[in-house]
Design a protein around this motif. Structure first.
Motif, PDB file in Angstrom:
ATOM      1  N   LEU A 224       2.028   1.822  -3.510  1.00 57.30           N
ATOM      2  CA  LEU A 224       0.898   2.318  -4.304  1.00 57.30           C
ATOM      3  C   LEU A 224       0.672   3.805  -4.059  1.00 57.30           C
ATOM      4  O   LEU A 224       0.410   4.566  -4.999  1.00 57.30           O
ATOM      5  N   SER A 225       0.785   4.227  -2.820  1.00 57.25           N
ATOM      6  CA  SER A 225       0.622   5.647  -2.492  1.00 57.25           C
ATOM      7  C   SER A 225       1.693   6.493  -3.164  1.00 57.25           C
ATOM      8  O   SER A 225       1.418   7.595  -3.676  1.00 57.25           O
TER       9      SER A 225
ATOM     10  N   LEU B 149       0.828  -1.214   0.000  1.00 55.21           N
ATOM     11  CA  LEU B 149       0.000   0.000   0.000  1.00 55.21           C
ATOM     12  C   LEU B 149       0.856   1.256   0.000  1.00 55.21           C
ATOM     13  O   LEU B 149       0.489   2.278  -0.604  1.00 55.21           O
TER      14      LEU B 149
END
Length: 394
Positions: free
Chosen positions: A376-377, A373
């Protein structure tokens, strides 16, 4: 030659470290929770042993009618103060002064009813709003034991076994360990330990994105021979470093406080070893990367510095959600919890505090779920920086 993202990282980190007021405030936030945590538990430990050390102050009216009861109370470290008849208002006023724990009134016909084997009335007056709940329960236990002893003696006197009224005897065995009890009790409070992960990186994330855009220094930065990804990664790593240092310092301080406190007096213990703490700090690295990446991406989508601050202030509340939801919903430990950032770290900490052998899989799930995550950020933030709409604050 240094990598370009490393140059940006050192520049952003140096700028934030120069802001002494912000650093002092972050240090205060990191130290505040372990100190409050230690103070709270120390107060509970002190109050738990207070009745044994100080004794229980009890005013007795008509105590001469029950000498055996008075003797039994004294054996339980109850300090008896004989008193004459008192009105209800006088008893109430005495209890509101908080100089005694309770007032015990024996009915004037207590001796007659006792001899006639009829229920002899005893009144126990106390103030439930005071801080003497533990002492009040001890007094009630003494009175209950005294009553049971009299009933057993009377049955024996009539040739009846006292066990006749107890056809079933329940024997209770508690297999819970001190470590498991402590993890259950401290579980809700432990969730707040991960709050600095989102707080310590907020100022850096906002200042290096929305702040630079408002100061008009972003155009100069974009004119440098560095890609958008390298710029974002540098800012991301700078914010992540502050986040990681803050949460690691708080975890170490809290561990030291819990190891120092005599939790055994509360029937608990802290089983987290130095190796467990090191592994916990290791799997917290992706959580720091996720917090910084998420805040950088959200701050870049804000149109102003104030909007970015307002948006990220809600993000800092994310660690509080699992800390409150798990105890309220009564959820038991399950594998899926290790796939949810923050909740996975909290669950792992609770299991390690119980002294459980969790194996390597929960550590891997906790590590890679947050890391994916976080990446992805960063990808979203990098794509946003390449947009002209971001530079023009549109």
């Amino acid at each position: 030659m240094k990598p370009k993202f490393l140059v940006v990282f050192l520049k952003e980190l140096t700028d934030n470290l120069r802001d002494r007021r912000a650093m002092v405030l972050l240090l205060f936030m990191v130290l505040l929770y372990p100190v409050m945590y230690g103070f709270l538990l120390n107060s509970l430990i002190t109050r738990a042993g207070k009745p044994e050390r100080e004794g229980i102050e009890l005013v007795v009216i008509g105590g001469a009618q029950a000498p055996t009861l008075m003797a039994q109370l004294k054996q339980k470290n109850v300090i008896i103060r004989e008193s004459g008849p008192m009105t209800e208002q006088a008893v109430t006023d005495l209890l509101h002064e908080h100089t005694v724990v309770a007032v015990l009134k024996l009915d004037k016909h207590f001796a007659e009813h006792y001899q006639a084997m009829r229920p002899a009335r005893v009144e126990l007056w106390f103030d439930s709003a005071s801080e003497n709940n533990a002492k009040q329960r001890e007094l009630e236990d003494v009175l209950r034991d005294y009553s049971s002893g009299i009933a057993s003696g009377r049955l024996l006197a009539h040739g009846v076994s006292p066990t006749t009224g107890l056809p079933i005897k329940v024997q209770r065995y508690d297999t819970g360990t001190n470590a498991s009890r402590s993890a259950t009790f401290l579980g809700a409070l432990l969730g707040m330990l991960f709050l600095p992960v989102f707080i310590c990186c907020m100022s850096c994330a906002v200042d290096s994105t929305a702040g630079e855009r408002e100061r008009r220094s972003l155009e100069v930065l974009l004119a440098q021979p560095a890609s958008a990804l390298e710029l974002v990664v540098g800012k991301w790593l700078a914010a992540s470093t502050l986040s990681l240092v803050g949460v690691t310092l708080e975890l170490v301080l809290t561990h030291a406080v819990l190891r120092w406190l005599p939790l055994e007096e509360l029937g608990m213990s802290w089983r987290l070893s130095g190796l467990d703490l090191a592994l916990l700090c290791l799997v917290t690295i992706p959580l720091a990367l996720l917090a910084a990446g998420l805040q950088v991406a959200l701050a870049m989508n804000a149109k102003s510095f104030k909007e970015a601050q307002s948006t990220l202030s809600f993000v800092t509340l994310l660690p509080m959600v699992p800390a409150m939801a798990v105890p309220m919903l009564g959820l038991t430990t399950a594998s899926w919890m290790y796939l949810v950032p923050v909740l996975s770290n909290l669950t792992l900490l609770r299991e390690l505090a119980k002294g459980q052998d969790v194996g390597w899989l929960p550590f891997a799930m906790t590590f890679f779920s947050a890391l994916l995550l976080a990446l992805l950020s960063v990808a979203v933030a990098s794509r946003r920086m390449q947009s002209e709409r971001y530079v023009l604050s549109v």
